[in-house]
Write a protein that holds these residues in place. Structure first.
Motif: not given
Length: 206
Positions: A60-72
């Protein structure tokens, strides 16, 4: 190759051929590899594809792929909030992280400006980037576009607009092959490009 094989085999080759970087011959090789592979291995591949489509999303912040709402990376308190590296695609983050030289945040545009291909600034995550500058914490933006025509157009557009927002704007230094993709650059080249990045705008004192 179209129409050479019957039914399911040809359908598989056609679908594989739609993947980026996979031509007709490559699609045929992959298809026959899958036909000869153990059923357990094919099932594992199918499950992995289904898991990616069902579980992976964009940060949601940077647009990186993740399985959570915010990436690591966005969730890591050790990263610097004062600097954002702007890249075209999430895969470019992996390339830069391999260099182990950068400790700031990222922003993924989701592509590059390409008037011929019908991609304009409004089709990218540029408004989201500007919004991240609102709190004044960001001091520098590194533009890490691919060194090709679309990348140059995107970097120029961003540099002009970011120069009015009171942040230092820099670009990766030379050494990256012109016409290439960031993801294929080796760690040493990327490390040197980060270290030698060139400022293209410095805000005047207010």
């Amino acid at each position: 190759m179209a129409g050479v094989y019957d039914g399911a085999v040809q359908a598989l080759i056609d679908e594989l051929g739609r993947l980026p970087g996979v031509g007709p011959k490559g699609a045929q090789r992959i298809a026959f590899y899958l036909l000869e592979a153990d059923e357990t291995d094919v099932s594992a591949l199918v499950e992995a594809l289904q898991a990616v489509k069902s579980r992976v999303r964009f940060c949601q912040i940077c647009g990186n792929v993740t399985e959570a709402e915010i990436c690591r990376i966005c969730a890591d308190p050790r990263r610097l909030d004062s600097i954002i590296c702007v890249v075209e695609e999430a895969k470019d983050i992996v390339a830069i992280e391999r260099a182990r030289e950068y400790r700031g945040r990222y922003h993924v545009l989701g592509g590059a400006i390409d008037p011929i291909g019908g991609v304009g600034p409004e089709d990218l995550r540029i408004r989201e980037l500007y919004a991240r500058l609102a709190d004044g914490k960001v001091e520098e933006i590194i533009l890490a576009m691919d060194p090709n025509v679309e990348g140059e157009a995107t970097a120029t557009y961003l540099a002009i607009n970011l120069s009015q927002m009171g942040v230092v704007v820099s670009r990766l230094a030379s050494g990256l092959p012109v016409g290439g993709d960031l993801e294929y650059a080796d760690e040493v080249t990327l490390s040197r490009a980060l270290e030698g990045r060139q400022r293209i705008h410095t805000p005047t004192a207010r």
